[in-house]
Design an enzyme around this catalytic site. Structure first.
Site, mmCIF file in Angstrom:
data_model
loop_
_atom_site.group_PDB
_atom_site.id
_atom_site.type_symbol
_atom_site.label_atom_id
_atom_site.label_comp_id
_atom_site.label_asym_id
_atom_site.label_seq_id
_atom_site.Cartn_x
_atom_site.Cartn_y
_atom_site.Cartn_z
ATOM 1 N N HIS A 68 0.834 -1.204 0.000
ATOM 2 C CA HIS A 68 0.000 0.000 0.000
ATOM 3 C C HIS A 68 0.876 1.264 0.000
ATOM 4 C CE1 HIS A 68 -3.394 2.587 0.801
ATOM 5 N NE2 HIS A 68 -2.678 3.141 1.768
ATOM 6 N N ASP A 110 10.034 5.561 8.789
ATOM 7 C CA ASP A 110 9.612 5.072 10.100
ATOM 8 C C ASP A 110 8.606 6.066 10.654
ATOM 9 O OD1 ASP A 110 9.695 3.087 12.094
ATOM 10 O OD2 ASP A 110 10.900 4.391 13.379
ATOM 11 N N PHE A 134 -6.084 2.169 10.255
ATOM 12 C CA PHE A 134 -5.339 1.121 10.964
ATOM 13 C C PHE A 134 -4.678 1.747 12.187
ATOM 14 C CE2 PHE A 134 -0.835 2.105 10.159
ATOM 15 C CZ PHE A 134 -0.983 3.114 9.223
ATOM 16 N N GLY A 135 -3.992 0.908 12.946
ATOM 17 C CA GLY A 135 -3.197 1.401 14.075
ATOM 18 C C GLY A 135 -4.017 2.235 15.046
ATOM 19 N N TYR A 136 -3.491 3.409 15.382
ATOM 20 C CA TYR A 136 -4.119 4.269 16.390
ATOM 21 C C TYR A 136 -5.174 5.205 15.787
ATOM 22 C CZ TYR A 136 -0.218 2.608 19.224
ATOM 23 O OH TYR A 136 0.680 1.805 19.900
ATOM 24 N N LYS A 165 -7.893 11.031 4.742
ATOM 25 C CA LYS A 165 -6.756 10.860 5.664
ATOM 26 C C LYS A 165 -5.438 10.925 4.896
ATOM 27 C CE LYS A 165 -4.055 7.744 8.336
ATOM 28 N NZ LYS A 165 -3.717 6.386 8.719
HETATM 29 P P1 IMP Z 1 5.342 2.365 10.393
HETATM 30 O O1 IMP Z 1 6.727 2.752 10.755
HETATM 31 O O2 IMP Z 1 4.759 3.231 9.306
HETATM 32 O O3 IMP Z 1 5.220 0.904 10.068
HETATM 33 O O4 IMP Z 1 4.425 2.640 11.668
HETATM 34 C C1 IMP Z 1 4.690 2.025 12.934
HETATM 35 C C2 IMP Z 1 3.444 1.994 13.792
HETATM 36 O O5 IMP Z 1 2.994 3.326 14.074
HETATM 37 C C3 IMP Z 1 2.244 1.317 13.126
HETATM 38 O O6 IMP Z 1 2.268 -0.073 13.367
HETATM 39 C C4 IMP Z 1 1.064 1.999 13.844
HETATM 40 O O7 IMP Z 1 0.839 1.389 15.092
HETATM 41 C C5 IMP Z 1 1.577 3.394 14.083
HETATM 42 N N1 IMP Z 1 1.164 4.258 12.968
HETATM 43 C C6 IMP Z 1 1.965 4.790 11.996
HETATM 44 N N2 IMP Z 1 1.245 5.526 11.123
HETATM 45 C C7 IMP Z 1 -0.041 5.440 11.537
HETATM 46 C C8 IMP Z 1 -1.265 5.997 11.033
HETATM 47 O O8 IMP Z 1 -1.337 6.682 9.987
HETATM 48 N N3 IMP Z 1 -2.382 5.704 11.734
HETATM 49 C C9 IMP Z 1 -2.367 4.957 12.869
HETATM 50 N N4 IMP Z 1 -1.265 4.399 13.364
HETATM 51 C C10 IMP Z 1 -0.098 4.650 12.706
#
Ligand code: IMP
Length: 194
Positions: free
Chosen positions: A12, A69, A148-150, A171
């Site tokens: 994605h 990150d 997703f996530g938070y 978003k």
């Molecule tokens: P990554 O480094 O993009 O893989 O993000 C690490 C973690 O941060 C993810 O597993 C989520 O828990 C949180 N996170 C990052 N970006 C988002 C977002 O756009 N929405 C919600 N949670 C996020």
């Protein structure tokens, strides 16, 4: 044609960046390059982790590349979960991660938080960092089912709904990732006089 490896296996994220870069660069994922090992990500900052991942690809494969990150920083929790966002509760279970965050925050009146993304680009022997931040507040409970996530507990400033109540296009047009990616793309375009 210019080529860049994006140190991710998230299809994605890859499609989103490729769409923004257009025909200027071909972006390949780790899987596209048959890179299957786990890339170390042991730093204590987003900058550190993104730089560590891009350095790994450059040094092991001699490829121009970028890595990202991201995570959530909550002011009243001394910027936790930060680099631990994906496994805040010790697991990758987002229900548990959100429960832990809401319980640590409790009734604290300071609900300020921000999502941050850092992208580290290694190109022609140079290193460049691009950052995207979106400020907002943490809700008392989950609202919304998108994303997703938070996302269900984060309301960006200037809005009255959580990320999880927004359509993906909405978003993705304001997110931390979109801001950092736009900076990367504009840098690449400037560099190529586009
Ligand atoms: P990554 O480094 O993009 O893989 O993000 C690490 C973690 O941060 C993810 O597993 C989520 O828990 C949180 N996170 C990052 N970006 C988002 C977002 O756009 N929405 C919600 N949670 C996020």
């Amino acid at each position: 044609m210019n080529k860049l490896v994006f140190a991710t296996n998230n299809q994605h994220k890859l499609s989103e960046v490729q769409a923004m870069v257009g025909k200027l660069f071909t972006i390949s994922s780790l899987a596209d390059m048959d890179i299957i090992e786990d890339i170390p990500e042991t730093a204590d900052t987003f900058e550190g982790n993104a730089s560590q991942k891009s350095a790994y690809i450059l040094h092991h494969y001699q490829l121009d590349c970028f890595a990202d990150d991201s995570g959530l920083e909550v002011e009243a929790l001394q910027n936790e979960p930060g680099v631990f966002s994906a496994r805040y509760s010790g697991t990758r279970n987002m229900e548990a991660n959100i429960d832990l965050l809401l319980s640590r925050l409790g009734n604290n009146m300071n609900r300020n938080a921000r999502f941050r993304t850092v992208i580290s680009l290694r190109i022609d022997g140079e290193h460049h960092l691009f950052e995207g931040t979106i400020n907002g507040i943490i809700t008392d409970e989950r609202i919304g089912i998108e994303g997703f996530g938070y996302d269900p507990i984060f309301i960006p400033n200037g809005y009255d709904k959580t990320f999880a109540e927004m359509a993906p296009e909405e978003k993705n047009s304001i997110s931390h990732r979109a801001i950092a990616t736009a900076k990367l793309v504009s840098f690449l375009k400037d560099r190529n006089n586009i």
